[in-house]
Design an enzyme around this catalytic site. Structure first.
Site, PDB file in Angstrom:
ATOM      1  N   GLY A  59      43.469  57.827  45.257  1.00 31.46           N
ATOM      2  CA  GLY A  59      43.373  58.688  44.078  1.00 31.46           C
ATOM      3  C   GLY A  59      44.745  58.876  43.479  1.00 31.46           C
ATOM      4  CB  CYS A  86      45.882  55.025  49.172  1.00 33.13           C
ATOM      5  SG  CYS A  86      47.433  55.240  48.298  1.00 33.13           S
ATOM      6  CG  HIS A 175      44.817  50.247  47.600  1.00 38.97           C
ATOM      7  ND1 HIS A 175      43.877  51.214  47.316  1.00 38.97           N
ATOM      8  CD2 HIS A 175      46.020  50.802  47.315  1.00 38.97           C
ATOM      9  CE1 HIS A 175      44.493  52.295  46.867  1.00 38.97           C
ATOM     10  NE2 HIS A 175      45.783  52.067  46.854  1.00 38.97           N
ATOM     11  CG  ASP A 233      21.313  44.306  33.195  1.00 40.69           C
ATOM     12  OD1 ASP A 233      21.592  43.354  33.952  1.00 40.69           O
ATOM     13  OD2 ASP A 233      22.171  44.974  32.602  1.00 40.69           O
ATOM     14  CE  LYS A 374      24.957  41.679  33.816  1.00 42.35           C
ATOM     15  NZ  LYS A 374      24.261  42.424  32.770  1.00 42.35           N
TER      16      LYS A 374
END
Ligand code: XMP
Length: 518
Positions: A59, A86, A175, A233, A374
């Protein structure tokens, strides 16, 4: 609470990192179901979620900021494995009595870590002791909480990774979810399978099976309406529902006359012809042309198209009688309550698929894809035997070709654009580039230029070619297409599309430009 019933589930708590969705993607790619929720999810809901592990995202805040986002500290007593990334790591440190401080230098970019302990979180990485990782932090852990040991160090972070193995609480300063940490996937997998003991059960074939049975149960003998746009979709939504409830489903496909060449015919052939679905084609193309007459302002075009679509759709839906449900192809990124580090009162991303329809429609909404990303929707499409061509279709804007005809939309200009656009797609497919880029399309400009054809002077239209690479359409860059394909597209358009004598290539990135021209 849990929206999709699967035993092995991971909870991702979002502290506002730009990478939170990526964490969820990596977990899903490992075939483990996960959901993203705001950092301040109430404890009762966290318990009800019954996660096998919880990941705390990064964040932008500093843990000592007065309004720094804080999760319920009881998280660490749940007995569920935790992985803080993090900021998530710094939160764990602070809530368990360790110390976090400002690093001497803000560390951003590639860094090397030295692994001190290559079991559990760093298992299966061979003999390697050093690893390339991606750092992005201003604070660092100075003193670990009691019970923790160092797993890895880096030049700027003496505690680049830490663990309390007994309580299964882990922290990473870097990360693992971004591609710049090449072994990041292995670390995430070690957490999921080694530490949380998850099984890889989240597959699209299991999703299809479970969805079909839960849709059947929910819908019973009621009727469902689904709007079809020709895109991935809505087509996947419709076919999934058709598998579940067959003839209880009716689809409405509004042809607004702003579709690509041959598109409405193709969609009908596929859904009605191949799958035998009840699809009502509402040909409103003339109506849309009439209401767009004389309109040149982009926002006005969009507003008119949106308004008229609702009218046409509502009328068609009413004619279908007594349906109880309306199905939509809303996807997970549309429903994630992101920006959560500002707290639950922060604006929730609007559902752009839902956006257009009025709230007072009398239907109950069904959104069978609302848990999917997706690429997962595309896999579901393939599971349901939709042709690859449709499943891999590039995104197409709701207002269609109207926002790719700059200036007034007329049937003559639509014809010109359709022909040019068809050539672009054909050539991109022939060069196997269609699926590699985010979008590739033609835009018809409201200017004429001088040319010469044979011995004659011409004064005709300009087509702009827009081809972009992107991962989420939030940012995009123009594709560095080989000159040979640019040449072929340009030659074919100028030689065969009547009314065009010039083609230009758009070399603008987003931002500051947008992908569409209007
Ligand atoms: P822009 O032009 O804002 O587009 O960079 C970002 C992505 O969104 C698509 N787009 C739309 N999709 N309805 C949609 O469903 C719309 O009104 C709309 N406008 C733009 C665009 O094609 C690109 O992929």
């Amino acid at each position: 609470m849990p929206s999709f019933q699967t035993k092995d589930r991971i909870l991702v708590l979002d502290f506002g990192s730009q990478y939170t969705q990526l964490i969820a993607r990596r977990v899903r790619e490992a075939q483990v179901y996960c959901e993203i929720h705001p950092f301040n999810m109430p404890m009762t809901q966290i318990r009800a979620f019954s996660a096998k592990g919880i990941i705390l995202s990064g964040g932008p805040s500093s843990i000592y900021d007065p309004d720094a986002p804080k999760a319920d500290p009881r998280l660490t007593d749940l007995g569920v494995p935790l992985l803080g990334i993090c900021y998530g790591m710094q939160f764990i440190t602070q809530s368990l009595g360790g110390t976090v401080s400002r690093a001497l230098d803000r560390e951003y970019g590639s860094a090397g870590i030295l692994i001190q302990d290559n079991i559990d979180l760093f298992a299966d990485l061979g003999e390697q002791r050093s690893m390339k990782v991606w750092m992005s932090h201003g604070d660092r852990v100075e003193k670990m909480p009691e019970g923790f040991e160092i797993l890895a160090t880096s030049k700027n972070s003496p505690v680049a990774a830490m663990a309390d193995k007994k309580r299964k609480i882990y922290g990473l300063q870097f990360h693992p979810e971004v591609v710049h940490t090449p072994e990041g996937n292995k670390i995430i997998r070690n957490f999921l399978f080694g530490i949380c003991e998850c099984s890889a059960t989240w597959t699209m074939s299991s999703f299809v099976k479970k969805s079909i049975s839960s849709l059947r149960e929910k819908i019973g003998s009621e009727k469902v309406i689904c709007g079809i746009s020709g895109g991935v979709d809505s087509s996947v939504t419709a076919v999934l529902l058709h598998r579940a409830v067959g003839t209880q489903l009716s689809c409405i496909f509004v042809d607004n006359g702003l579709l690509r060449k041959g598109e409405s015919l193709e969609v009908m052939k596929l859904l009605q012809g191949l799958f035998g679905m009840d699809v009502r084609l509402v040909d409103a193309s003339n109506h849309f042309l009439c209401v767009l007459e004389g309109v040149t302002d982009p926002e006005q075009k969009r507003k008119i198209i949106g308004r008229e679509f609702i009218k046409v759709f509502e009328k068609a839906a009413l004619e279908l009688g007594n349906a109880k449900y309306l199905a939509q192809g809303t996807l997970y990124p549309d429903v994630i309550e992101s920006v959560s580090f500002k707290g639950p009162s922060a604006t929730i991303k609007s559902h752009h698929n839902v956006g257009g329809l009025p709230e007072n429609m009398r239907f109950e909404l069904i959104e069978p894809l609302r848990e999917l990303f997706k690429d997962e929707v595309r896999q579901v499409g393939l599971e349901l035997d939709l042709p690859r061509d449709l499943v891999m279709r590039q995104p197409f804007p709701g207002p269609g070709l109207a926002v790719r005809i700059l200036g007034e939309v007329s049937s003559r200009r639509l014809d010109i654009l359709r022909e040019a656009d068809a050539i672009v797609l054909e050539e991109m497919r022939a060069a196997s580039l269609y699926e590699k880029v985010w979008q590739s399309f033609a835009v018809l400009l409201p200017v004429k230029t001088v040319g010469v054809m044979g011995d004659e002077r011409t004064y005709e239209n300009v087509i702009a070619l827009r081809v972009v690479d992107s991962v989420d359409a939030m940012t995009a860059d123009w594709s560095r297409l080989p000159y040979s394909i640019l040449a072929t597209i340009s030659n074919r358009i100028i030689n065969s599309v009547k009314g065009v004598n010039r083609v230009v290539y758009d070399i603008s990135s987003k931002p500051p430009s947008t992908i569409e021209w209007e």
